[in-house]
Enzyme design. Structure first.
Site, PDB file in Angstrom:
ATOM      1  N   ASP A 103       0.557  -1.252  -0.051  1.00 58.02           N
ATOM      2  CA  ASP A 103       0.857  -0.327  -0.224  1.00 58.02           C
ATOM      3  C   ASP A 103       1.148   0.847   0.321  1.00 58.02           C
ATOM      4  OD1 ASP A 103       0.238  -1.010   2.680  1.00 58.02           O
ATOM      5  OD2 ASP A 103      -0.755   0.369   3.677  1.00 58.02           O
ATOM      6  N   GLU A 169      -0.234  -2.199   5.021  1.00 55.74           N
ATOM      7  CA  GLU A 169       0.475  -2.425   6.159  1.00 55.74           C
ATOM      8  C   GLU A 169       0.138  -0.441   6.633  1.00 55.74           C
ATOM      9  OE1 GLU A 169       3.687  -1.097   9.164  1.00 55.74           O
ATOM     10  OE2 GLU A 169       3.639  -0.176   6.579  1.00 55.74           O
ATOM     11  N   GLU A 170      -0.252   0.348   5.865  1.00 57.26           N
ATOM     12  CA  GLU A 170       0.183   1.506   7.284  1.00 57.26           C
ATOM     13  C   GLU A 170      -1.313   2.076   7.965  1.00 57.26           C
ATOM     14  OE1 GLU A 170       2.257   3.462   7.547  1.00 57.26           O
ATOM     15  OE2 GLU A 170       3.493   3.048   5.205  1.00 57.26           O
ATOM     16  N   ARG A 214      18.577  -5.854  13.716  1.00 54.12           N
ATOM     17  CA  ARG A 214      18.934  -5.933  14.900  1.00 54.12           C
ATOM     18  C   ARG A 214      18.386  -6.952  15.787  1.00 54.12           C
ATOM     19  NH1 ARG A 214      20.151  -2.230  18.731  1.00 54.12           N
ATOM     20  NH2 ARG A 214      19.132  -2.827  21.229  1.00 54.12           N
ATOM     21  N   HIS A 403       7.904   9.029   4.504  1.00 53.02           N
ATOM     22  CA  HIS A 403       6.250   9.218   4.553  1.00 53.02           C
ATOM     23  C   HIS A 403       7.000  10.970   4.370  1.00 53.02           C
ATOM     24  CE1 HIS A 403       4.201   6.079   7.353  1.00 53.02           C
ATOM     25  NE2 HIS A 403       5.580   5.370   6.658  1.00 53.02           N
TER      26      HIS A 403
END
Length: 437
Positions: A103, A169-170, A214, A403
């Protein structure tokens, strides 16, 4: 004597398997390089034609068409617009899931490129510009390329690959379900049951050719809060006759920042509390009765997360009460902590180092961005890493953040993305094939 013969035989078979694996990864490397221009073309097409969450109809159609052309079993309409591809290898083994989000965002592009987005769409009842301002277009293209690579060597794969192209996902539009949570709800981790999941995120603040990772908490949990303040409406010339929710909200905004500076030990666990939206009033000379503010909380520790929730409610309601107003606070959990399984990360680190070069694989601090990839990791072991997308030699301080209207990705890192995802699949299968015979 028998023990010596058995040891020699075992060593022989291990050497054979290692040689076969090396040959396979050499094939992957060459195939990835040959696909580079194709993957870049896909990415540019998706970038020029972005679609918002739960509305990725054309995007999904292009993905499904490509997967079918490779002979991959395809499921569409998963979690509204998601696409799932299943590739069965020639040998028994585990089920490895590879995920890409598809998306875009309601942001107007400002980058001067030939394939810049000029698209518009509807977001929560408003007509908005649309842009792939987080790099999901690159994720789609890289995973499509990875699918083509793995399909070309399927007879040598020791297991099954599940390609997950995930919408929203957003976050889905208001009033709708979506994203990883809905995909899981609709069974994406079953039939066949997935053993492990890998995902990557392009990163505009990491130089092309590098990978960052990580173990444990990598990205923050994301909570959204809504604070509704009720005051008393009055004429702007006579504020003493009412209760001003705007002044009250201003005090609450400042009060919320004391959570970070006075309530949380930042040396142990980073926290962010941000107000991103305030809506109130219709005229400059009218003090309104009602105000609504929306914001986000980011945390990397579940205990700290609960502390912040409690303090947001206490501060908002107490400040409102002191002003003669009332505050109603709602906090909604959007995603959990993106948690890389430590054992899995340790086992797969050599794979990433072999793909990128040991010096190019960097242990990174945790980030306060959030990812709904976390929902998969709550169910099965997962590894999520960052792929460099910043032009080589350009100061990272000059690269636009995700963004934003100026977000830009250097496409020369896509080959490494395909290699890394393919090699993770091959190596994990090799490590776990015997368990699944």
């Amino acid at each position: 004597m028998k023990r010596t013969i058995l040891s020699a035989a075992l060593f022989y078979f291990v050497c054979i398997a290692s040689a076969q694996n090396t040959t396979l990864k050499n094939t992957v490397s060459k195939k990835a390089e040959s696909l580079e221009s194709k993957v870049i073309a896909w990415r540019r097409d998706f970038h020029q034609n972005p679609e918002l969450g739960n509305r990725e109809f054309k995007t999904a159609e292009k993905i499904a068409t490509h997967l079918r052309s490779l002979g991959i079993e395809v499921q569409t309409g998963v979690a509204k617009t998601g696409v799932v591809g299943i590739l069965k290898g020639g040998k028994p083994g585990p089920v490895v899931a590879l995920r890409a989000d598809i998306d875009a965002l309601p942001i107007k592009e400002r980058v001067n490129i030939a394939f810049a987005s000029k698209a518009e769409g509807e977001y929560n009842g408003q007509t908005v510009p649309i842009m792939h301002a987080c790099g999901h277009d690159t994720h789609i293209a890289i995973l499509m390329g990875t699918a083509e690579i793995l399909a070309s060597i399927k007879n040598d794969l020791k297991g099954t690959v599940k390609f997950i192209f995930q919408p929203a996902e957003e976050g889905p539009p208001e009033g709708e379900e979506g994203g990883a949570e809905l995909m899981i709800k609709e069974g994406v981790l079953n039939n066949p049951k997935v053993d492990v999941i890998f995902g990557l995120h392009i990163n505009a603040q990491t130089e092309v050719g590098k990978i960052k990772y990580r173990p444990k908490g990598t990205m923050a949990a994301s909570d959204w809060f809504k604070i509704k303040i009720m005051g008393k409406q009055t004429h702007g010339a006579y504020p003493w006759l009412g209760v001003d929710p705007i002044v009250t909200a201003s005090q609450i905004v400042m009060g919320l920042q004391t959570i970070i500076s006075r309530n949380v030990n930042l040396t142990e666990s980073p926290v962010v509390v941000s107000v991103g939206q305030i809506n109130a009033g219709v005229r400059s000379n009218v003090i309104p009765e009602e105000l609504i503010m929306n914001g986000t909380i980011r945390s990397l520790d579940s205990k700290v997360q609960q502390l912040v929730h409690s303090r947001v409610k206490q501060i908002a309601t107490a400040i409102a009460e002191s002003a003669g107003a009332t505050a109603d606070v709602t906090i909604t959990n959007k995603t959990g902590i993106t948690y890389n399984d430590p054992s899995l990360t340790e086992k797969m680190l050599p794979t990433l180092e072999a793909a990128a070069g040991k010096d190019n694989v960097i242990l990174t601090p945790a980030v306060t961005g959030a990812e709904d990839f976390s929902f998969y990791q709550e169910k099965i072991p997962g590894l999520y890493f960052f792929l460099g997308g910043a032009p080589k030699g350009k100061p990272i301080s000059e690269t636009a953040p995700h963004h934003t209207p100026d977000f830009y990705i250097d496409e020369s890192g896509f080959v490494l993305g395909m290699k890394a995802m393919s090699d993770l699949t091959i190596d994990y299968m090799e490590m776990n094939a015997k368990k699944n015979k």
